[in-house]
Design a protein around this motif. Structure first.
Motif, PDB file in Angstrom:
ATOM      1  N   UNK A   1      20.990  39.195  34.896  1.00  0.00           N
ATOM      2  CA  UNK A   1      19.817  38.442  35.313  1.00  0.00           C
ATOM      3  C   UNK A   1      19.694  37.163  34.488  1.00  0.00           C
ATOM      4  N   UNK A   2      19.440  36.044  35.152  1.00  0.00           N
ATOM      5  CA  UNK A   2      19.191  34.791  34.452  1.00  0.00           C
ATOM      6  C   UNK A   2      20.412  33.966  34.136  1.00  0.00           C
ATOM      7  N   UNK A   3      21.597  34.418  34.558  1.00  0.00           N
ATOM      8  CA  UNK A   3      22.817  33.701  34.193  1.00  0.00           C
ATOM      9  C   UNK A   3      22.828  32.282  34.754  1.00  0.00           C
ATOM     10  N   UNK A   4      22.346  32.117  35.972  1.00  0.00           N
ATOM     11  CA  UNK A   4      22.353  30.785  36.583  1.00  0.00           C
ATOM     12  C   UNK A   4      21.561  29.793  35.733  1.00  0.00           C
ATOM     13  N   UNK A   5      20.399  30.238  35.244  1.00  0.00           N
ATOM     14  CA  UNK A   5      19.557  29.352  34.445  1.00  0.00           C
ATOM     15  C   UNK A   5      20.094  29.166  33.028  1.00  0.00           C
ATOM     16  N   UNK A   6      20.750  30.200  32.508  1.00  0.00           N
ATOM     17  CA  UNK A   6      21.177  30.178  31.099  1.00  0.00           C
ATOM     18  C   UNK A   6      22.579  29.628  30.906  1.00  0.00           C
ATOM     19  N   UNK A   7      23.337  29.488  31.987  1.00  0.00           N
ATOM     20  CA  UNK A   7      24.769  29.194  31.874  1.00  0.00           C
ATOM     21  C   UNK A   7      25.060  27.939  31.053  1.00  0.00           C
ATOM     22  N   UNK A   8      24.345  26.866  31.307  1.00  0.00           N
ATOM     23  CA  UNK A   8      24.621  25.618  30.580  1.00  0.00           C
ATOM     24  C   UNK A   8      24.359  25.769  29.089  1.00  0.00           C
ATOM     25  N   UNK A   9      23.266  26.457  28.738  1.00  0.00           N
ATOM     26  CA  UNK A   9      22.954  26.666  27.322  1.00  0.00           C
ATOM     27  C   UNK A   9      23.981  27.582  26.668  1.00  0.00           C
ATOM     28  N   UNK A  10      24.454  28.570  27.408  1.00  0.00           N
ATOM     29  CA  UNK A  10      25.475  29.479  26.876  1.00  0.00           C
ATOM     30  C   UNK A  10      26.748  28.707  26.566  1.00  0.00           C
ATOM     31  N   UNK A  11      27.162  27.872  27.509  1.00  0.00           N
ATOM     32  CA  UNK A  11      28.384  27.076  27.307  1.00  0.00           C
ATOM     33  C   UNK A  11      28.192  26.105  26.150  1.00  0.00           C
TER      34      UNK A  11
ATOM     35  N   UNK B   1      26.283  26.268  23.502  1.00  0.00           N
ATOM     36  CA  UNK B   1      26.259  26.928  22.189  1.00  0.00           C
ATOM     37  C   UNK B   1      27.464  27.849  21.963  1.00  0.00           C
ATOM     38  N   UNK B   2      28.266  28.051  23.016  1.00  0.00           N
ATOM     39  CA  UNK B   2      29.358  29.029  22.968  1.00  0.00           C
ATOM     40  C   UNK B   2      28.840  30.374  22.464  1.00  0.00           C
ATOM     41  N   UNK B   3      27.659  30.748  22.964  1.00  0.00           N
ATOM     42  CA  UNK B   3      26.961  31.933  22.470  1.00  0.00           C
ATOM     43  C   UNK B   3      25.996  32.433  23.537  1.00  0.00           C
ATOM     44  N   UNK B   4      26.010  33.739  23.759  1.00  0.00           N
ATOM     45  CA  UNK B   4      25.096  34.348  24.713  1.00  0.00           C
ATOM     46  C   UNK B   4      24.332  35.483  24.045  1.00  0.00           C
ATOM     47  N   UNK B   5      23.028  35.484  24.222  1.00  0.00           N
ATOM     48  CA  UNK B   5      22.196  36.602  23.793  1.00  0.00           C
ATOM     49  C   UNK B   5      21.966  37.506  24.998  1.00  0.00           C
ATOM     50  N   UNK B   6      22.242  38.778  24.821  1.00  0.00           N
ATOM     51  CA  UNK B   6      22.156  39.727  25.914  1.00  0.00           C
ATOM     52  C   UNK B   6      21.044  40.731  25.634  1.00  0.00           C
ATOM     53  N   UNK B   7      20.095  40.829  26.578  1.00  0.00           N
ATOM     54  CA  UNK B   7      18.948  41.725  26.431  1.00  0.00           C
ATOM     55  C   UNK B   7      18.920  42.681  27.623  1.00  0.00           C
TER      56      UNK B   7
ATOM     57  N   UNK C   1      30.147  43.388  32.262  1.00  0.00           N
ATOM     58  CA  UNK C   1      29.203  42.417  31.699  1.00  0.00           C
ATOM     59  C   UNK C   1      29.909  41.503  30.696  1.00  0.00           C
ATOM     60  N   UNK C   2      30.645  42.119  29.787  1.00  0.00           N
ATOM     61  CA  UNK C   2      31.317  41.356  28.740  1.00  0.00           C
ATOM     62  C   UNK C   2      32.340  40.401  29.342  1.00  0.00           C
ATOM     63  N   UNK C   3      33.084  40.879  30.347  1.00  0.00           N
ATOM     64  CA  UNK C   3      34.095  40.039  30.990  1.00  0.00           C
ATOM     65  C   UNK C   3      33.455  38.835  31.657  1.00  0.00           C
ATOM     66  N   UNK C   4      32.328  39.044  32.343  1.00  0.00           N
ATOM     67  CA  UNK C   4      31.643  37.947  33.010  1.00  0.00           C
ATOM     68  C   UNK C   4      31.149  36.914  32.009  1.00  0.00           C
ATOM     69  N   UNK C   5      30.494  37.373  30.964  1.00  0.00           N
ATOM     70  CA  UNK C   5      29.932  36.437  29.987  1.00  0.00           C
ATOM     71  C   UNK C   5      31.033  35.691  29.244  1.00  0.00           C
ATOM     72  N   UNK C   6      32.181  36.362  29.037  1.00  0.00           N
ATOM     73  CA  UNK C   6      33.275  35.733  28.302  1.00  0.00           C
ATOM     74  C   UNK C   6      33.866  34.540  29.037  1.00  0.00           C
ATOM     75  N   UNK C   7      33.503  34.366  30.297  1.00  0.00           N
ATOM     76  CA  UNK C   7      33.929  33.161  31.022  1.00  0.00           C
ATOM     77  C   UNK C   7      33.199  31.931  30.510  1.00  0.00           C
ATOM     78  N   UNK C   8      32.079  32.133  29.828  1.00  0.00           N
ATOM     79  CA  UNK C   8      31.239  31.014  29.414  1.00  0.00           C
ATOM     80  C   UNK C   8      31.090  30.893  27.897  1.00  0.00           C
ATOM     81  N   UNK C   9      31.358  31.968  27.165  1.00  0.00           N
ATOM     82  CA  UNK C   9      31.178  31.943  25.705  1.00  0.00           C
ATOM     83  C   UNK C   9      32.114  32.942  25.044  1.00  0.00           C
TER      84      UNK C   9
END
Length: 209
Positions: free
Chosen positions: A1-11, A13-19, A48-56
């Protein structure tokens, strides 16, 4: 949830917070922490980890402090594999974990604390290996020799997937220090470990002894 909105910030910072929940994502965004997404209450999975690792390359999983969050934290060691080793040919994902205090989830925590307090919790996030080993060992009353042996066995099973790596030898030192035993004894036991298994919850044996 929220990846579309958070994607630019994740890229950025090269960092994702997962809740866990969408209310947690909203609270974090309102606090000015934009690089955050949620699993929507489900357990963290390899997908989940594989998806997020595309961005950070860095992920910090904020576990809720309640019983469900603690259970999820206990399952975190499932993500330890050869890619966790420093000499892995692939760039490993730096997966870190933190547990919020007082049984709170991120939304509840931010309801009574500011963004700086949340950043302080995040700054204290531990590498997955260190966190998982600590979770196993802390369940035991180490004053009893049999509990110390159990704790060492389970901690070494966490290391099994990377038992022949440089990373593993580093964590042998960590285990030896935590258990107050000789490094050589822990190292020998690691080499004799045959197969991994889940970190068992000896709640009656460990916590009550």
């Amino acid at each position: 949830y929220g990846l579309f909105l958070a994607k630019q910030a994740i890229v950025r910072h090269d960092l994702c917070f997962l809740v866990e929940g969408y209310t947690d994502v909203i609270a974090m965004h309102q606090a000015g922490i934009k690089n955050v997404v949620a699993t929507l209450g489900t357990a963290l999975t390899a997908q989940h980890v594989k998806l997020i690792s595309r961005f950070a390359t860095r992920i910090v999983y904020l576990f809720d402090g309640d019983a469900a969050g603690q259970k999820a934290a206990d399952r975190a060691s499932e993500f330890i594999d050869w890619q966790s080793a420093v000499e892995s040919r692939r760039d490993p994902i730096d997966l870190r974990v933190a547990v919020l205090p007082d049984g709170k989830d991120p939304a509840e925590f931010l309801g009574t604390n500011d963004a700086d307090a949340m950043r302080s919790v995040i700054a204290g996030a531990e590498p997955l290996l260190a966190f998982s080993i600590g979770r196993c060992i802390e369940r035991y009353d180490l004053r009893r020799p049999e509990n110390k042996a159990r704790a060492m066995t389970e901690a070494l099973q966490i290391l099994y997937p990377i038992k022949d790596s440089v990373s593993a030898t580093d964590y042998v030192n960590v285990i030896a220090d935590r258990l107050n035993v000789e490094y050589t004894a822990v190292f020998k036991a690691l080499k004799e470990t045959k197969a991994p298994m889940a970190c068992l919850l000896y709640t009656s044996d460990a916590a009550d002894d």
